[in-house]
Design a protein around this motif. Structure first.
Motif, short mmCIF file in Angstrom:
data_model
loop_
_atom_site.label_atom_id
_atom_site.label_comp_id
_atom_site.label_asym_id
_atom_site.label_seq_id
_atom_site.Cartn_x
_atom_site.Cartn_y
_atom_site.Cartn_z
N PRO A 109 -53.94 -60.76 -3.08
CA PRO A 109 -53.03 -59.65 -3.35
C PRO A 109 -52.60 -59.60 -4.81
O PRO A 109 -52.46 -60.64 -5.46
N HIS A 110 -52.43 -58.39 -5.29
CA HIS A 110 -51.89 -58.12 -6.63
C HIS A 110 -52.92 -58.25 -7.75
O HIS A 110 -52.54 -58.31 -8.91
N LEU A 111 -54.21 -58.26 -7.41
CA LEU A 111 -55.21 -58.07 -8.44
C LEU A 111 -55.19 -56.60 -8.88
O LEU A 111 -54.70 -55.73 -8.15
N GLN A 112 -55.76 -56.32 -10.02
CA GLN A 112 -55.84 -54.94 -10.49
C GLN A 112 -57.10 -54.29 -9.94
O GLN A 112 -58.18 -54.88 -9.93
N PHE A 155 -58.47 -42.77 -0.08
CA PHE A 155 -58.57 -44.19 0.30
C PHE A 155 -57.84 -45.14 -0.65
O PHE A 155 -57.66 -46.31 -0.32
N ILE A 156 -57.38 -44.66 -1.81
CA ILE A 156 -56.75 -45.57 -2.77
C ILE A 156 -55.26 -45.75 -2.49
O ILE A 156 -54.76 -46.88 -2.49
N LYS A 157 -54.54 -44.67 -2.24
CA LYS A 157 -53.09 -44.79 -2.02
C LYS A 157 -52.73 -45.72 -0.88
O LYS A 157 -51.74 -46.47 -0.98
N PRO A 158 -53.47 -45.73 0.24
CA PRO A 158 -53.12 -46.69 1.30
C PRO A 158 -53.24 -48.14 0.84
O PRO A 158 -52.42 -48.98 1.24
N ALA A 159 -54.24 -48.45 0.01
CA ALA A 159 -54.37 -49.82 -0.49
C ALA A 159 -53.21 -50.19 -1.40
O ALA A 159 -52.71 -51.32 -1.36
N LEU A 164 -51.96 -54.30 -1.76
CA LEU A 164 -53.18 -55.08 -1.92
C LEU A 164 -53.48 -55.27 -3.40
O LEU A 164 -54.00 -56.32 -3.80
N PHE A 165 -53.15 -54.26 -4.21
CA PHE A 165 -53.39 -54.31 -5.65
C PHE A 165 -52.07 -54.19 -6.41
O PHE A 165 -51.15 -53.51 -5.96
N SER A 166 -52.03 -54.83 -7.55
CA SER A 166 -50.82 -54.77 -8.38
C SER A 166 -50.77 -53.49 -9.18
O SER A 166 -49.69 -53.01 -9.53
N ASP A 167 -51.95 -52.95 -9.48
CA ASP A 167 -52.00 -51.80 -10.38
C ASP A 167 -53.34 -51.11 -10.18
O ASP A 167 -54.31 -51.72 -9.70
N GLU A 183 -58.11 -60.62 -16.96
CA GLU A 183 -57.84 -61.24 -15.67
C GLU A 183 -58.87 -60.76 -14.64
O GLU A 183 -59.51 -59.72 -14.84
N PRO A 184 -59.02 -61.48 -13.53
CA PRO A 184 -59.92 -61.01 -12.47
C PRO A 184 -59.50 -59.64 -11.95
O PRO A 184 -58.31 -59.31 -11.89
N ILE A 185 -60.48 -58.84 -11.57
CA ILE A 185 -60.23 -57.48 -11.07
C ILE A 185 -61.06 -57.26 -9.81
O ILE A 185 -61.98 -58.01 -9.50
#
Length: 244
Positions: A109-112, A155-159, A164-167, A183-185
């Motif tokens: 969680p919180h990857l870009q 499909f992006i807004k639900p993630a 699930l993503f930080s940004d 950083e990892p993406i």
């Protein structure tokens, strides 16, 4: 990739039709002659297994003309340089594979999320997920939501709503192609960036940047987007990206 979860994903993505006006099949449904779309089966393979099928996977009406589009014969999971690459046709399936990566412990969680596309794909979905990341969702729930509630633009807004993503970094201008990441993406690519008339920078420069971002990615999702780019052309550029 967790083998048990991947096997379950294969059992869910076994190849099936959507016949009701839901998900990607809802576009202009009442006006269309073609009333069903096909979702291809998932298999493990390499680029050579990414082939064009003969089933209609997307239909839309523009200016009174119906446009049925064929997509891929199979969705392909490709373990490339020890990182999972998922290749599919309609872009909403990225959501499923992101969650599969999360459940497998690959996507923390919180990857870009880096979304390389000629479209933003940040439309509001008809509904947000009823599940959360904790407790972890059942893969069947994720599958059902992906195929029967999401479409190629939602499909992006639900993630993001799931955290699930930080940004989100959308790449669809020349300035954004200049961005680098330390950083990892999670890298999400729509091959419609190579569609005629969609170029914001030279195609070879796009490939150079995409290859750079591949090195930073822990998981890669790639859509061939049948409605927005000829599939032979899409597969040509797919092979060019990985012909390093």
């Amino acid at each position: 990739m967790d083998r048990r979860l991947f096997q379950q994903a294969k059992e869910l993505y076994r190849g099936f039709y959507i016949t009701q006006p839901v998900g990607n099949n809802a576009f202009s449904f009442a006006q269309r002659q073609h009333k069903k779309i096909f979702v291809p089966p998932l298999q493990q393979g390499t680029l050579s297994d990414v082939q064009i099928g003969d089933e209609i996977v997307f239909v839309e009406i523009e200016e009174g003309v119906e446009h049925p589009r064929t997509g891929l014969k199979n969705f392909v999971y490709w373990p490339y340089q020890n990182k999972p690459v998922f290749i599919f046709d309609n872009h909403n399936h990225a959501f499923f594979f992101w969650l599969l990566g999360y459940l497998s412990g690959i996507v923390k969680p919180h990857l870009q999320l880096v979304h390389v596309d000629q479209h933003t794909d940040v439309w509001e979905p008809e509904k947000f997920p009823s599940f959360s990341l904790q407790p972890p969702p059942d893969l069947k729930e994720v599958f059902h939501y992906t195929n029967y509630h999401l479409n190629v633009g939602t499909f992006i807004k639900p993630a993001l709503q799931l955290n699930l993503f930080s940004d989100l970094q959308i790449v669809n201008t020349s300035a954004e192609y200049g961005i680098s990441f330390n950083e990892p993406i999670v890298l999400d690519i729509d091959l419609d960036i190579f569609a005629p008339g969609s170029s914001v920078i030279e195609d070879r420069e796009k490939i150079r940047k995409v290859r750079e971002w591949i090195e930073q990615a822990v998981l890669i999702t790639i859509a061939t987007s049948p409605f927005f780019i000829d599939q032979q052309l899409a597969l040509h550029w797919l092979n060019e990206i990985f012909n390093m």
